[in-house]
Write a protein that holds these residues in place. Structure first.
Motif, PDB file in Angstrom:
ATOM      1  N   SER A   8       0.732  -1.268  -0.055  1.00 31.44           N
ATOM      2  CA  SER A   8      -0.058  -0.106   0.158  1.00 31.44           C
ATOM      3  C   SER A   8       0.647   1.331   0.041  1.00 31.44           C
ATOM      4  O   SER A   8       0.242   2.294  -0.130  1.00 31.44           O
ATOM      5  N   ARG A   9       2.334   1.254   0.220  1.00 33.02           N
ATOM      6  CA  ARG A   9       3.131   2.297   0.255  1.00 33.02           C
ATOM      7  C   ARG A   9       3.386   2.596  -1.221  1.00 33.02           C
ATOM      8  O   ARG A   9       3.712   1.642  -1.825  1.00 33.02           O
ATOM      9  N   PRO A  10       3.515   3.773  -1.787  1.00 36.68           N
ATOM     10  CA  PRO A  10       4.028   4.320  -2.810  1.00 36.68           C
ATOM     11  C   PRO A  10       5.433   4.126  -3.065  1.00 36.68           C
ATOM     12  O   PRO A  10       6.011   4.127  -1.968  1.00 36.68           O
ATOM     13  N   ARG A  11       5.839   3.813  -4.312  1.00 36.26           N
ATOM     14  CA  ARG A  11       7.214   3.645  -4.495  1.00 36.26           C
ATOM     15  C   ARG A  11       7.810   5.020  -4.400  1.00 36.26           C
ATOM     16  O   ARG A  11       7.383   5.980  -4.859  1.00 36.26           O
ATOM     17  N   ALA A  12       9.171   4.981  -3.632  1.00 32.51           N
ATOM     18  CA  ALA A  12       9.793   6.277  -3.853  1.00 32.51           C
ATOM     19  C   ALA A  12      10.305   7.042  -5.163  1.00 32.51           C
ATOM     20  O   ALA A  12      10.837   6.005  -6.024  1.00 32.51           O
TER      21      ALA A  12
END
Length: 129
Positions: A8-12
């Motif tokens: 659920s975390r966006p890619r940096a």
């Protein structure tokens, strides 16, 4: 075949080297406890060199040199007020970073015991006679 669940975390985002150099330079300036203290004090109120020297317990020439570095980097600016030069924070992003790190209500860092102090209480056992 199982479906792969994505995080659920966006890619940096990939950052450009110039941007990283700029950020590293700003953080390097704030790696000095004195400059960090000056930034903290200026977040609370604008001040001249004498006022900052008094509150940091440093000499006016030392504070002036630190202010020159912060000013050159664009973290603070000054304005003339009569015969005094008054300093204030000029970078809202770095101001937010300093507040986040130092604000006591954030409790980000806990005081560390001195390296020379034992990490445990001294023994109180009585010697046998």
């Amino acid at each position: 075949m199982e479906a792969r669940v994505s995080s659920s975390r966006p890619r940096a985002a990939v950052l450009e080297p110039d941007r990283l150099d700029e950020a590293a330079t700003a953080f390097a300036l704030l790696a000095s406890p004195m400059r960090l203290h000056i930034m903290w004090l200026l977040l609370a109120a604008e001040s001249d060199v004498g006022g900052l020297a008094e509150r940091t317990r440093a000499s006016m020439p030392a504070v002036s040199q630190h202010l020159a570095k912060l000013k050159l980097a664009g973290l603070v600016r000054s304005r003339r007020e009569g015969r005094r030069q008054v300093y204030l924070v000029d970078d809202p992003v770095m101001a937010a970073a300093v507040r986040l790190l130092l604000d006591p209500s954030q409790a980000r860092f806990q005081p560390r015991a001195s390296i020379s102090a034992p990490a445990y209480p001294a023994s109180t056992t009585a010697s046998s006679a």
